[in-house]
Design a protein around this motif. Structure first.
Motif, PDB file in Angstrom:
ATOM      1  N   LEU A  19       0.812  -1.216   0.000  1.00 37.86           N
ATOM      2  CA  LEU A  19       0.000   0.000   0.000  1.00 37.86           C
ATOM      3  C   LEU A  19       0.846   1.266   0.000  1.00 37.86           C
ATOM      4  O   LEU A  19       0.317   2.363  -0.169  1.00 37.86           O
ATOM      5  N   VAL A  20       2.141   1.134   0.264  1.00 38.38           N
ATOM      6  CA  VAL A  20       3.011   2.308   0.391  1.00 38.38           C
ATOM      7  C   VAL A  20       3.895   2.424  -0.838  1.00 38.38           C
ATOM      8  O   VAL A  20       4.662   1.510  -1.152  1.00 38.38           O
ATOM      9  N   ASP A  21       3.782   3.557  -1.548  1.00 34.84           N
ATOM     10  CA  ASP A  21       4.628   3.827  -2.709  1.00 34.84           C
ATOM     11  C   ASP A  21       5.999   4.286  -2.209  1.00 34.84           C
ATOM     12  O   ASP A  21       6.109   5.358  -1.595  1.00 34.84           O
ATOM     13  N   PRO A  22       7.061   3.501  -2.463  1.00 34.35           N
ATOM     14  CA  PRO A  22       8.386   3.905  -1.964  1.00 34.35           C
ATOM     15  C   PRO A  22       8.864   5.228  -2.531  1.00 34.35           C
ATOM     16  O   PRO A  22       9.743   5.862  -1.958  1.00 34.35           O
ATOM     17  N   GLN A  23       8.279   5.656  -3.657  1.00 37.60           N
ATOM     18  CA  GLN A  23       8.636   6.951  -4.252  1.00 37.60           C
ATOM     19  C   GLN A  23       7.656   8.049  -3.852  1.00 37.60           C
ATOM     20  O   GLN A  23       7.766   9.187  -4.331  1.00 37.60           O
ATOM     21  N   GLY A  24       6.686   7.724  -3.013  1.00 34.55           N
ATOM     22  CA  GLY A  24       5.668   8.685  -2.612  1.00 34.55           C
ATOM     23  C   GLY A  24       6.241   9.783  -1.721  1.00 34.55           C
ATOM     24  O   GLY A  24       7.301   9.620  -1.105  1.00 34.55           O
ATOM     25  N   PRO A  25       5.532  10.900  -1.599  1.00 32.94           N
ATOM     26  CA  PRO A  25       6.060  12.052  -0.846  1.00 32.94           C
ATOM     27  C   PRO A  25       6.183  11.807   0.648  1.00 32.94           C
ATOM     28  O   PRO A  25       6.907  12.531   1.329  1.00 32.94           O
ATOM     29  N   HIS A  26       5.479  10.792   1.168  1.00 24.67           N
ATOM     30  CA  HIS A  26       5.493  10.574   2.623  1.00 24.67           C
ATOM     31  C   HIS A  26       6.162   9.262   3.022  1.00 24.67           C
ATOM     32  O   HIS A  26       6.142   8.897   4.198  1.00 24.67           O
ATOM     33  N   SER A  27       6.722   8.546   2.063  1.00 24.86           N
ATOM     34  CA  SER A  27       7.199   7.188   2.345  1.00 24.86           C
ATOM     35  C   SER A  27       8.256   7.153   3.444  1.00 24.86           C
ATOM     36  O   SER A  27       8.317   6.181   4.211  1.00 24.86           O
ATOM     37  N   GLU A  28       9.096   8.201   3.529  1.00 28.33           N
ATOM     38  CA  GLU A  28      10.167   8.186   4.533  1.00 28.33           C
ATOM     39  C   GLU A  28       9.626   8.312   5.961  1.00 28.33           C
ATOM     40  O   GLU A  28      10.344   8.029   6.910  1.00 28.33           O
ATOM     41  N   ARG A  29       8.375   8.740   6.089  1.00 22.99           N
ATOM     42  CA  ARG A  29       7.781   8.883   7.427  1.00 22.99           C
ATOM     43  C   ARG A  29       6.809   7.753   7.745  1.00 22.99           C
ATOM     44  O   ARG A  29       6.047   7.839   8.703  1.00 22.99           O
ATOM     45  N   ILE A  30       6.815   6.713   6.899  1.00 19.93           N
ATOM     46  CA  ILE A  30       5.913   5.581   7.119  1.00 19.93           C
ATOM     47  C   ILE A  30       6.728   4.342   7.465  1.00 19.93           C
ATOM     48  O   ILE A  30       7.585   3.912   6.675  1.00 19.93           O
ATOM     49  N   HIS A  31       6.474   3.775   8.626  1.00 23.24           N
ATOM     50  CA  HIS A  31       7.130   2.542   9.047  1.00 23.24           C
ATOM     51  C   HIS A  31       6.276   1.356   8.593  1.00 23.24           C
ATOM     52  O   HIS A  31       5.056   1.339   8.814  1.00 23.24           O
ATOM     53  N   ILE A  32       6.902   0.395   7.945  1.00 24.15           N
ATOM     54  CA  ILE A  32       6.193  -0.810   7.512  1.00 24.15           C
ATOM     55  C   ILE A  32       6.236  -1.822   8.656  1.00 24.15           C
ATOM     56  O   ILE A  32       7.308  -2.300   9.044  1.00 24.15           O
ATOM     57  N   GLY A  33       5.091  -2.139   9.189  1.00 23.68           N
ATOM     58  CA  GLY A  33       5.044  -3.100  10.283  1.00 23.68           C
ATOM     59  C   GLY A  33       3.776  -2.936  11.087  1.00 23.68           C
ATOM     60  O   GLY A  33       2.828  -2.250  10.673  1.00 23.68           O
ATOM     61  N   LEU A  34       3.755  -3.569  12.226  1.00 27.06           N
ATOM     62  CA  LEU A  34       2.595  -3.559  13.110  1.00 27.06           C
ATOM     63  C   LEU A  34       2.834  -2.628  14.289  1.00 27.06           C
ATOM     64  O   LEU A  34       3.979  -2.366  14.672  1.00 27.06           O
TER      65      LEU A  34
END
Length: 258
Positions: free
Chosen positions: A74-89
């Motif tokens: 669901l997270v675009d690694p090139q998206g504008p917010h990807s660096e602030r999104i942690h993948i996990g639970l």
């Protein structure tokens, strides 16, 4: 979440009346919390189940926003917010540099087999007095194929949700049902589905006239009934705060999904 549904999620979030109206209600709620609880420093906000950070731009006016999303696709690694999104639970393995002021769980708890895990971790990450903002689908009698395609585990009533949150060291400040007008509509959908077999289909943005009318119904409902304790609706909005540390010393939170 169903893959086809996930691929359509951005369009649904941006155009579908349900997402537009829910977002408006949440932003009004956050405006009120922000007004009642001003901070001298930048507010730290965590959006749980944030997807690709579609709500980040709206939340940014309240503070610094980060997110956590269990579904990497669901997270675009090139998206504008990807660096602030942690993948996990949201579990004991997740931590933040600073204590959080707000945690948002918007239509998240109903997906979890063990919501206690995330609620316990939310309590640990929030500072004393920090806010937990939750939305969930309401009433299991409204269960339809839409819940199945969303991989829901359950739907909640206010009493059950308040008890769940309170059991994990939170004080419930407000709770209410919303989307009242959709309650009979979803009952009719459930009746129709009980009479006709078929596969669940992911939601789509309805035609422009239908989308406009549904949006209008929801806006009118919010203006006329928004402050009234209407005892039904297809969704629940709950605001709670973490107990202050000196009070929490006397609280023994339950073990994980005992």
């Amino acid at each position: 979440m169903d893959r086809q549904y996930a691929e359509q999620y951005r369009e649904l979030h941006q155009r579908h009346w349900w997402w537009r109206c829910r977002e408006s209600l949440i932003l009004r709620t956050l405006d009120q919390i922000s007004h009642d609880q001003p901070l001298d420093s930048e507010r730290q906000i965590l959006d749980v189940g944030c997807g690709d950070g579609l709500f980040f731009d709206q939340l940014a006016r309240f503070g610094r926003v980060s997110g956590i999303e269990p579904d990497r696709d669901l997270v675009d690694p090139q998206g504008p917010h990807s660096e602030r999104i942690h993948i996990g639970l949201l579990d004991s393995a997740f931590s933040t540099e600073k204590p959080l002021d707000w945690i948002l769980m918007l239509d998240v708890l109903e997906h979890m087999n063990q919501p206690s895990v995330s609620l316990q971790q939310a309590r640990k990450l929030l500072r004393g007095g920090g806010k937990l903002i939750v939305t969930v689908p309401a009433f299991n009698c409204l269960w339809t194929r839409h819940d199945e395609i969303n991989h829901h585990q359950t739907r909640y009533r206010i009493g059950r949700l308040k008890q769940l949150v309170s059991d994990h060291g939170f004080v419930v400040e407000s709770s209410r049902y919303f989307f009242h007008w959709t309650f009979p509509v979803k009952l009719l959908i459930r009746l129709k589905e009980s009479l006709r077999s078929g596969d669940a289909q992911p939601p789509r943005v309805p035609s422009r006239p239908v989308n406009w009318v549904c949006h209008l119904f929801s806006v009118i409902e919010q203006r006329l009934l928004g402050r009234l304790p209407v005892p039904f609706g297809s969704s629940i909005l709950l605001v709670a705060r973490r107990l202050a540390e000196e009070v929490e010393e006397n609280v023994n939170p339950p073990s994980v999904d005992e």
